[in-house]
Design a protein around this motif. Structure first.
Motif, PDB file in Angstrom:
ATOM      1  N   MET A 153       0.842  -1.203   0.000  1.00  0.00           N
ATOM      2  CA  MET A 153       0.000   0.000   0.000  1.00  0.00           C
ATOM      3  C   MET A 153       0.877   1.252   0.000  1.00  0.00           C
ATOM      4  N   LYS A 154       2.088   1.086   0.522  1.00  0.00           N
ATOM      5  CA  LYS A 154       2.963   2.252   0.656  1.00  0.00           C
ATOM      6  C   LYS A 154       3.296   2.851  -0.697  1.00  0.00           C
ATOM      7  N   LEU A 155       3.417   2.015  -1.704  1.00  0.00           N
ATOM      8  CA  LEU A 155       3.796   2.477  -3.034  1.00  0.00           C
ATOM      9  C   LEU A 155       2.794   3.520  -3.551  1.00  0.00           C
ATOM     10  N   VAL A 156       1.587   3.277  -3.251  1.00  0.00           N
ATOM     11  CA  VAL A 156       0.512   4.159  -3.724  1.00  0.00           C
ATOM     12  C   VAL A 156       0.643   5.543  -3.103  1.00  0.00           C
ATOM     13  N   GLU A 157       1.158   5.545  -1.847  1.00  0.00           N
ATOM     14  CA  GLU A 157       1.286   6.821  -1.148  1.00  0.00           C
ATOM     15  C   GLU A 157       2.428   7.675  -1.679  1.00  0.00           C
ATOM     16  N   PHE A 158       3.256   7.083  -2.553  1.00  0.00           N
ATOM     17  CA  PHE A 158       4.363   7.822  -3.150  1.00  0.00           C
ATOM     18  C   PHE A 158       3.838   8.994  -3.976  1.00  0.00           C
ATOM     19  N   THR A 159       4.313  10.200  -3.662  1.00  0.00           N
ATOM     20  CA  THR A 159       3.897  11.338  -4.497  1.00  0.00           C
ATOM     21  C   THR A 159       4.753  11.352  -5.750  1.00  0.00           C
ATOM     22  N   ARG A 160       4.337  12.119  -6.741  1.00  0.00           N
ATOM     23  CA  ARG A 160       5.069  12.255  -7.986  1.00  0.00           C
ATOM     24  C   ARG A 160       6.464  12.830  -7.714  1.00  0.00           C
ATOM     25  N   ARG A 161       6.473  13.846  -6.804  1.00  0.00           N
ATOM     26  CA  ARG A 161       7.727  14.498  -6.450  1.00  0.00           C
ATOM     27  C   ARG A 161       8.723  13.502  -5.822  1.00  0.00           C
ATOM     28  N   GLN A 162       8.159  12.700  -4.875  1.00  0.00           N
ATOM     29  CA  GLN A 162       9.025  11.703  -4.206  1.00  0.00           C
ATOM     30  C   GLN A 162       9.545  10.675  -5.196  1.00  0.00           C
ATOM     31  N   PHE A 163       8.697  10.282  -6.117  1.00  0.00           N
ATOM     32  CA  PHE A 163       9.089   9.285  -7.111  1.00  0.00           C
ATOM     33  C   PHE A 163      10.237   9.822  -7.978  1.00  0.00           C
ATOM     34  N   LEU A 164      10.085  11.096  -8.406  1.00  0.00           N
ATOM     35  CA  LEU A 164      11.134  11.725  -9.223  1.00  0.00           C
ATOM     36  C   LEU A 164      12.444  11.798  -8.443  1.00  0.00           C
ATOM     37  N   LYS A 165      12.300  12.159  -7.151  1.00  0.00           N
ATOM     38  CA  LYS A 165      13.500  12.295  -6.303  1.00  0.00           C
ATOM     39  C   LYS A 165      14.245  10.960  -6.233  1.00  0.00           C
ATOM     40  N   ALA A 166      13.449   9.914  -5.977  1.00  0.00           N
ATOM     41  CA  ALA A 166      14.065   8.578  -5.875  1.00  0.00           C
ATOM     42  C   ALA A 166      14.748   8.218  -7.187  1.00  0.00           C
ATOM     43  N   GLY A 167      14.061   8.516  -8.286  1.00  0.00           N
ATOM     44  CA  GLY A 167      14.625   8.239  -9.608  1.00  0.00           C
ATOM     45  C   GLY A 167      15.930   8.968  -9.821  1.00  0.00           C
ATOM     46  N   MET A 168      15.965  10.234  -9.382  1.00  0.00           N
ATOM     47  CA  MET A 168      17.178  11.044  -9.545  1.00  0.00           C
ATOM     48  C   MET A 168      18.338  10.457  -8.747  1.00  0.00           C
ATOM     49  N   VAL A 195      18.804   7.398  -7.876  1.00  0.00           N
ATOM     50  CA  VAL A 195      19.268   6.168  -8.525  1.00  0.00           C
ATOM     51  C   VAL A 195      20.130   6.507  -9.742  1.00  0.00           C
ATOM     52  N   THR A 196      19.641   7.446 -10.596  1.00  0.00           N
ATOM     53  CA  THR A 196      20.386   7.826 -11.791  1.00  0.00           C
ATOM     54  C   THR A 196      21.737   8.428 -11.415  1.00  0.00           C
ATOM     55  N   GLY A 197      21.687   9.303 -10.393  1.00  0.00           N
ATOM     56  CA  GLY A 197      22.939   9.942  -9.938  1.00  0.00           C
ATOM     57  C   GLY A 197      23.941   8.895  -9.513  1.00  0.00           C
ATOM     58  N   GLY A 198      23.459   7.938  -8.724  1.00  0.00           N
ATOM     59  CA  GLY A 198      24.332   6.860  -8.249  1.00  0.00           C
ATOM     60  C   GLY A 198      24.948   6.102  -9.404  1.00  0.00           C
ATOM     61  N   LEU A 199      24.128   5.819 -10.395  1.00  0.00           N
ATOM     62  CA  LEU A 199      24.615   5.081 -11.573  1.00  0.00           C
ATOM     63  C   LEU A 199      25.704   5.873 -12.295  1.00  0.00           C
ATOM     64  N   LEU A 200      25.441   7.201 -12.452  1.00  0.00           N
ATOM     65  CA  LEU A 200      26.414   8.048 -13.153  1.00  0.00           C
ATOM     66  C   LEU A 200      27.742   8.085 -12.407  1.00  0.00           C
ATOM     67  N   ILE A 201      27.649   8.219 -11.072  1.00  0.00           N
ATOM     68  CA  ILE A 201      28.882   8.234 -10.269  1.00  0.00           C
ATOM     69  C   ILE A 201      29.617   6.916 -10.445  1.00  0.00           C
ATOM     70  N   GLY A 202      28.821   5.839 -10.406  1.00  0.00           N
ATOM     71  CA  GLY A 202      29.400   4.507 -10.581  1.00  0.00           C
ATOM     72  C   GLY A 202      30.144   4.397 -11.894  1.00  0.00           C
ATOM     73  N   LEU A 203      29.503   4.884 -12.964  1.00  0.00           N
ATOM     74  CA  LEU A 203      30.128   4.852 -14.295  1.00  0.00           C
ATOM     75  C   LEU A 203      31.427   5.645 -14.309  1.00  0.00           C
ATOM     76  N   LYS A 204      31.350   6.851 -13.695  1.00  0.00           N
ATOM     77  CA  LYS A 204      32.515   7.739 -13.663  1.00  0.00           C
ATOM     78  C   LYS A 204      33.659   7.051 -12.931  1.00  0.00           C
TER      79      LYS A 204
END
Lengths: 428, 123
Positions: free
Chosen positions: B1-16, B18-27
């Motif tokens: 049920m918690k997933l549903v409570e995720f706001t759009r903003r929070q979802f974007l933040k989490a996505g960012m 993850v992407t940031g981590g991946l980029l650092i990893g690549l670097k």
């Protein structure tokens, strides 16, 4: 534990020559420092360094498997691997002992590696300063392992020609015997190939054999008082110095330990004047200095063998195809006339060079299968040759790069987390 | 049920994140790769120093070294003479017995040994 140029030294001194060096560890892992990255295992040619269980800190599991090349040590990004044996204190004591006549014999690679310990860029030749530094340390005599490298070429080149012409009934291809890690590797994993290995001692083995007979006689020194210190870019040379087949070597130190001794005595290396080794066992040729490089022994031997087989005083021939970092290098030298030998008609000499034991294995398997097309094969346990040996200063970038990137990564991660936390508080 | 409570903003933040981590990893991977590359360059620098010195030497071949000629003339006689054989040559011995012992202890296997690849990380 003593630190020499960023490498730990446990300082074990083998109590007597009776100790079997094959039962001793020469390198070992400090498990508290091991980051379990596995780089050592990727450099190890025998699988001697590995996790204790399924995974975990690495360890040299048994001295019988380790060939003491030290490639794991020079490539460990965490500096977790240390040397066990060190004669530094004994050498300092011998220098101060008036009853001992101390002789330093530095290997060709020392003059190219030592520079890095004193801030020079890699590849700088500090021969003159090195000789002065050894004199300042208090050695009674400074000879040069390059002289015995020339001697090795005379002996090994002659042996090669005699094998080819059939005068010596020994099999072809002939393998070089300069590298002590390669010798132990062959003895352990390819004992059937031992007849292929040149009977020549390594240059420092020859120095040990010649110094206390020929050298002592020429220099007018009592051989019983002579204390010969071999200075090598190599950990396996410590093993070689202890083995019963090699005589006359009292102590072996690495480039790093020499740098430590120079620094410990407060010698200002950069300001030292230049000097030459004592000529009787100190004069050398270009063929000897290239022993420090992969393909060097081969090129030096070819400079001799081609001159000998063509029977004319040829101009120096540079055999550039045996130079460089490639794992297996080959060269063919055409002979002016066909030789009729017990091995068949030989029109050309075919040679190969293995830079690193992992590549030597390929050539060894070929010989074992009877499919080797070569007459002469050089093997160096360390990729790049002695100058990148296990006793040399750690190459720039091995440790720093890892530290720098890791620190920067942690730093940015920390900032990001702090930022995230503060935002979370603001939102709450 | 918690997933549903995720706001759009929070979802974007989490996505960012993850992407940031991946980029650092690549670097980071890239940096580590670059560091290994330069190791080979440093090794080449050392080799260059050797061949430069070789080209500058007065004698280029072992047989031209006057102290070698002296040593053979006054002491050894000739290469592979009896004295040279005694002082400068030796024989090495089979050490493979230890492998049998280690095989029994599970510390060594020929299969593993033969699968060690002919490659070094610096290459």
């Amino acid at each position: 534990m003593r630190q020499c140029e960023g490498v730990g030294y446990l300082g074990v001194v083998p109590s007597s020559k009776a100790t079997d060096p094959a039962e001793m560890f020469f390198v070992q892992v400090d498990k508290t420092k091991c980051i379990e990255c596995g780089t050592c295992g990727e450099y190890c040619p025998t699988g001697a360094i590995r996790p204790v269980g399924e995974d975990g800190p690495r360890e040299v599991v048994h001295p019988g498997l380790c060939v003491n090349c030290g490639q794991c040590l020079t490539h460990c990004p965490a500096g977790a691997i240390y040397e066990v044996v060190s004669w530094i204190d004994e050498i300092f004591a011998a220098i101060d002992d008036p009853n001992k006549y101390t002789v330093a014999v530095p290997a060709p690679a020392i003059r190219y590696g030592l520079a890095e310990c004193f801030g020079y860029p890699p590849g700088t030749n500090v021969y003159g300063k090195m000789v002065t530094a050894l004199r300042e340390l208090g050695f009674d005599k400074v000879w040069d392992n390059e002289f015995t490298a020339d001697l090795t070429i005379m002996e090994e080149g002659t042996e090669l020609i005699k094998r080819i012409t059939g005068e010596l009934e020994r099999p072809l291809p002939q393998f070089t015997s300069c590298c002590p890690a390669w010798i132990k590797y062959a003895e352990t994993f390819y004992p059937d190939l031992l007849p292929h290995i040149s009977s020549c001692k390594s240059p420092i083995g020859m120095a040990g054999g010649a110094a206390k007979v020929y050298g002592a006689k020429e220099a007018g020194v009592d051989p019983k008082k002579m204390y010969l210190v071999s200075i090598m870019p190599c950990i396996a040379k410590k093993f070689e110095g202890l083995r019963p087949e090699i005589t006359g070597i009292d102590a072996t130190i690495t480039t790093r330990e020499l740098a430590y001794m120079i620094k410990a005595k407060g010698i200002n290396f950069k300001n030292l004047p230049e000097d030459f080794a004592d000529p009787i066992m100190g004069t050398s040729s270009g063929a000897a200095t290239i022993f420090a490089a992969t393909g060097g022994v081969m090129e030096a031997a070819l400079r001799f063998a081609v001159w000998k087989l063509t029977g004319e005083k040829k101009k120096v021939i540079e055999f550039k195809s045996v130079r460089g970092l490639k794992g297996i290098k080959e060269a063919t030298v055409k002979l002016p006339k066909t030789l009729k030998t017990p091995h068949g008609k030989i029109k050309e000499i075919r040679v190969a060079v293995a830079s690193g034991l992992k590549y030597a294995k390929v050539l060894c398997d070929q010989v074992r299968a009877g499919k080797s097309p070569y007459h002469f094969i050089e093997v160096m346990a360390c990729p790049g040759g002695c100058v990148s040996g296990g006793g040399e200063p750690i190459l720039p970038g091995v440790r720093e790069a890892m530290e720098r990137t890791l620190k920067r990564w942690y730093g940015s991660l920390k900032k990001r987390l702090e930022y995230y936390q503060s935002n979370k508080l603001l939102n709450a | 049920m918690k997933l549903v409570e995720f706001t759009r903003r929070q979802f974007l933040k989490a996505g960012m994140v993850v992407t940031g981590g991946l980029l650092i990893g690549l670097k980071w991977t890239n940096k580590a790769y670059a560091a290994i590359k330069s190791q080979a360059e440093y090794m080449k620098d050392r080799l260059k120093g050797i061949y430069k010195h070789d080209a500058e030497m007065e004698y280029r071949c072992s047989q031209d070294n006057p102290m070698i000629s002296y040593a053979y003339k006054h002491f050894f006689g000739h290469p592979m003479s009896e004295l040279a054989e005694k002082l400068l040559h030796t024989q090495y011995h089979d050490r493979s017995a230890v492998l049998k012992k280690l095989e029994e202890q599970g510390l060594f296997s020929w299969k593993e040994f033969n699968s060690i690849p002919a490659h070094y990380p610096f290459e």
